[in-house]
Scaffold this motif. Sequence first.
Motif, PDB file in Angstrom:
ATOM      1  N   GLN A  43       0.833  -1.200   0.000  1.00 64.26           N
ATOM      2  CA  GLN A  43       0.000   0.000   0.000  1.00 64.26           C
ATOM      3  C   GLN A  43       0.873   1.259   0.000  1.00 64.26           C
ATOM      4  N   VAL A  44       1.923   1.234   0.807  1.00 63.94           N
ATOM      5  CA  VAL A  44       2.889   2.334   0.788  1.00 63.94           C
ATOM      6  C   VAL A  44       3.497   2.466  -0.603  1.00 63.94           C
ATOM      7  N   GLY A  45       3.848   1.332  -1.193  1.00 63.72           N
ATOM      8  CA  GLY A  45       4.438   1.341  -2.524  1.00 63.72           C
ATOM      9  C   GLY A  45       3.512   1.920  -3.584  1.00 63.72           C
ATOM     10  N   VAL A  46       2.239   1.614  -3.495  1.00 62.90           N
ATOM     11  CA  VAL A  46       1.269   2.137  -4.471  1.00 62.90           C
ATOM     12  C   VAL A  46       1.192   3.662  -4.391  1.00 62.90           C
ATOM     13  N   ILE A  47       1.176   4.179  -3.169  1.00 69.09           N
ATOM     14  CA  ILE A  47       1.114   5.635  -2.987  1.00 69.09           C
ATOM     15  C   ILE A  47       2.340   6.307  -3.594  1.00 69.09           C
ATOM     16  N   LEU A  48       3.514   5.760  -3.305  1.00 69.73           N
ATOM     17  CA  LEU A  48       4.751   6.349  -3.823  1.00 69.73           C
ATOM     18  C   LEU A  48       4.853   6.177  -5.338  1.00 69.73           C
ATOM     19  N   LYS A  49       4.407   5.044  -5.830  1.00 69.48           N
ATOM     20  CA  LYS A  49       4.402   4.805  -7.276  1.00 69.48           C
ATOM     21  C   LYS A  49       3.582   5.875  -7.992  1.00 69.48           C
ATOM     22  N   GLU A  50       2.408   6.163  -7.479  1.00 67.65           N
ATOM     23  CA  GLU A  50       1.544   7.170  -8.084  1.00 67.65           C
ATOM     24  C   GLU A  50       2.187   8.551  -8.047  1.00 67.65           C
ATOM     25  N   GLN A  51       2.859   8.850  -6.944  1.00 63.83           N
ATOM     26  CA  GLN A  51       3.519  10.153  -6.809  1.00 63.83           C
ATOM     27  C   GLN A  51       4.613  10.317  -7.866  1.00 63.83           C
ATOM     28  N   TYR A  52       5.424   9.287  -8.055  1.00 63.97           N
ATOM     29  CA  TYR A  52       6.521   9.397  -9.020  1.00 63.97           C
ATOM     30  C   TYR A  52       6.012   9.369 -10.462  1.00 63.97           C
ATOM     31  N   GLU A  53       5.018   8.566 -10.727  1.00 65.98           N
ATOM     32  CA  GLU A  53       4.466   8.525 -12.074  1.00 65.98           C
ATOM     33  C   GLU A  53       3.874   9.873 -12.463  1.00 65.98           C
ATOM     34  N   ALA A  54       3.320  10.575 -11.499  1.00 64.97           N
ATOM     35  CA  ALA A  54       2.762  11.907 -11.760  1.00 64.97           C
ATOM     36  C   ALA A  54       3.847  12.910 -12.136  1.00 64.97           C
ATOM     37  N   SER A 121      11.686   9.988   5.182  1.00 63.25           N
ATOM     38  CA  SER A 121      12.741  10.003   4.161  1.00 63.25           C
ATOM     39  C   SER A 121      12.156   9.899   2.757  1.00 63.25           C
ATOM     40  N   HIS A 122      11.103   9.105   2.610  1.00 64.33           N
ATOM     41  CA  HIS A 122      10.473   8.979   1.299  1.00 64.33           C
ATOM     42  C   HIS A 122       9.939  10.328   0.824  1.00 64.33           C
ATOM     43  N   VAL A 123       9.439  11.100   1.764  1.00 65.89           N
ATOM     44  CA  VAL A 123       8.835  12.385   1.405  1.00 65.89           C
ATOM     45  C   VAL A 123       9.913  13.420   1.083  1.00 65.89           C
ATOM     46  N   THR A 124      11.000  13.462   1.856  1.00 60.46           N
ATOM     47  CA  THR A 124      12.071  14.405   1.515  1.00 60.46           C
ATOM     48  C   THR A 124      12.703  14.042   0.169  1.00 60.46           C
ATOM     49  N   LEU A 125      12.819  12.757  -0.113  1.00 57.58           N
ATOM     50  CA  LEU A 125      13.350  12.323  -1.414  1.00 57.58           C
ATOM     51  C   LEU A 125      12.431  12.769  -2.540  1.00 57.58           C
ATOM     52  N   LEU A 126      11.145  12.537  -2.391  1.00 55.73           N
ATOM     53  CA  LEU A 126      10.179  12.920  -3.415  1.00 55.73           C
ATOM     54  C   LEU A 126      10.236  14.417  -3.686  1.00 55.73           C
ATOM     55  N   TYR A 127      10.312  15.215  -2.627  1.00 58.26           N
ATOM     56  CA  TYR A 127      10.309  16.672  -2.801  1.00 58.26           C
ATOM     57  C   TYR A 127      11.643  17.179  -3.339  1.00 58.26           C
ATOM     58  N   ALA A 128      12.721  16.475  -3.068  1.00 62.70           N
ATOM     59  CA  ALA A 128      14.001  16.835  -3.696  1.00 62.70           C
ATOM     60  C   ALA A 128      13.906  16.631  -5.201  1.00 62.70           C
ATOM     61  N   VAL A 129      13.307  15.518  -5.614  1.00 62.07           N
ATOM     62  CA  VAL A 129      13.121  15.238  -7.037  1.00 62.07           C
ATOM     63  C   VAL A 129      12.180  16.264  -7.661  1.00 62.07           C
ATOM     64  N   LYS A 130      11.092  16.577  -6.967  1.00 56.90           N
ATOM     65  CA  LYS A 130      10.146  17.575  -7.472  1.00 56.90           C
ATOM     66  C   LYS A 130      10.817  18.927  -7.678  1.00 56.90           C
ATOM     67  N   ALA A 131      11.700  19.301  -6.745  1.00 54.34           N
ATOM     68  CA  ALA A 131      12.388  20.587  -6.847  1.00 54.34           C
ATOM     69  C   ALA A 131      13.266  20.638  -8.082  1.00 54.34           C
ATOM     70  N   GLU A 371      12.446  20.541   5.230  1.00 55.08           N
ATOM     71  CA  GLU A 371      12.803  21.342   4.060  1.00 55.08           C
ATOM     72  C   GLU A 371      14.319  21.409   3.892  1.00 55.08           C
ATOM     73  N   GLU A 372      15.018  21.523   5.007  1.00 61.74           N
ATOM     74  CA  GLU A 372      16.486  21.606   4.985  1.00 61.74           C
ATOM     75  C   GLU A 372      17.108  20.364   4.347  1.00 61.74           C
ATOM     76  N   ARG A 373      16.614  19.181   4.753  1.00 60.74           N
ATOM     77  CA  ARG A 373      17.189  17.934   4.243  1.00 60.74           C
ATOM     78  C   ARG A 373      16.771  17.665   2.803  1.00 60.74           C
ATOM     79  N   ALA A 374      15.578  18.071   2.427  1.00 53.18           N
ATOM     80  CA  ALA A 374      15.167  17.942   1.029  1.00 53.18           C
ATOM     81  C   ALA A 374      16.041  18.822   0.144  1.00 53.18           C
ATOM     82  N   THR A 375      16.363  20.018   0.629  1.00 47.54           N
ATOM     83  CA  THR A 375      17.227  20.926  -0.120  1.00 47.54           C
ATOM     84  C   THR A 375      18.637  20.367  -0.233  1.00 47.54           C
TER      85      THR A 375
END
Length: 385
Positions: A43-54, A121-131, A371-375
Amino acid sequence: MTIKNHANELEPYIEGKQDEMLQLIEQLVNIDSGSYIKEGVDQVGVILKEQYEAQGFTVDVKEQEMFGNHLVIQHKEADDPKIIIVAHMDTVFPKGTVLERPFRIEGDFAYGPGVIDMKSSHVTLLYAVKALLEAGDDAAKNVQIVLTSDEEIGSHTSRQLIEDLSEGKEYALIMEPARKDGSLVSARRGGGRYTLKVKGKAVHSGIEPQNGRSAIEELAHKVIQLHSLTDHEEGVSVNVGLIEGGTSVNTVADTAVAQVDLRITKMDQADQLAEKIEEFCAETDVDGTSIVLEGEITRPPMEKNEQTVELLEKVKEVGEEIGLDVVDTATGGGGDASFTSAKGVATVDGFGPVGGNAHSDKEYLDIRSLEERATLLAKTIQRLS
């Protein structure tokens, strides 16, 4: 690959995203995803998969029968990315933990099962990629992200995947949380697990004790011998953490079992330790008993080698640019960084946000570090590209 300079465009995107990040962290934390809860990890994987595919990434789902599925993620226009980023989706907590203590925020800290190890960590990684994507930076195409499902129980199904994907990579960034003081991790101890099964002969301890052969007595000799291998100065520890045996107090025990945990700091210690253990178990001290030895060194150590030091210097330079004093430390715990490091890839761990008390009901995230760690991560990816 041509990388444009968008360094100054990353921070404005990440600044002010704390509330968004916390909403996603809450969603992930409030899913029971212990290593043995396949449906929760998936279930965690599905959520993250959708985020990255977007975001225009492709997600290759590596199906697993018993444990959660692994995900391999990279941009649809990626061409031979040189950075591997590894994070795990499983936690140590049993089913029902979320019901007992769901995600909550108190002041500058967030709490909940897996909040720091390592759902944030998954969220800071995602937002680093988004940035990076928001800045139009091609560095986002230079990463291959591996999300695994069984790190907390030894990475038995994911180790080969991580090692295979490490081939040809120049850098590995591992998303375990930063230490409580914000330190990155530059070295981890390796280790292994062994099981000793001793067979003896059971008799009544009052009627004919001389005819018995105590498996417990034999195991006691082995426990002492195994513990003698510990050398704290050299970073070697051997611990018999669990023992069991016998059937009743007035019966000479015909069976006994010991579970052994090993820790090493250098790869050359592995063979030496394994040979010594096999030597001890090749012979018995109690006549008429026998031993079956099972196990192996399961994780190589992550050593602070020249490659790691060079990578750390680059990360520290990035830290200086954003006003963050980056320091590093060694830790005794094992992790997936050991696998990338042993494959010769420059590896630094602890790229997640700051927090502590992992694996306990007091586990916490320092919200101020999100925010600091994502940056830091986004700019490190940029610098390495």
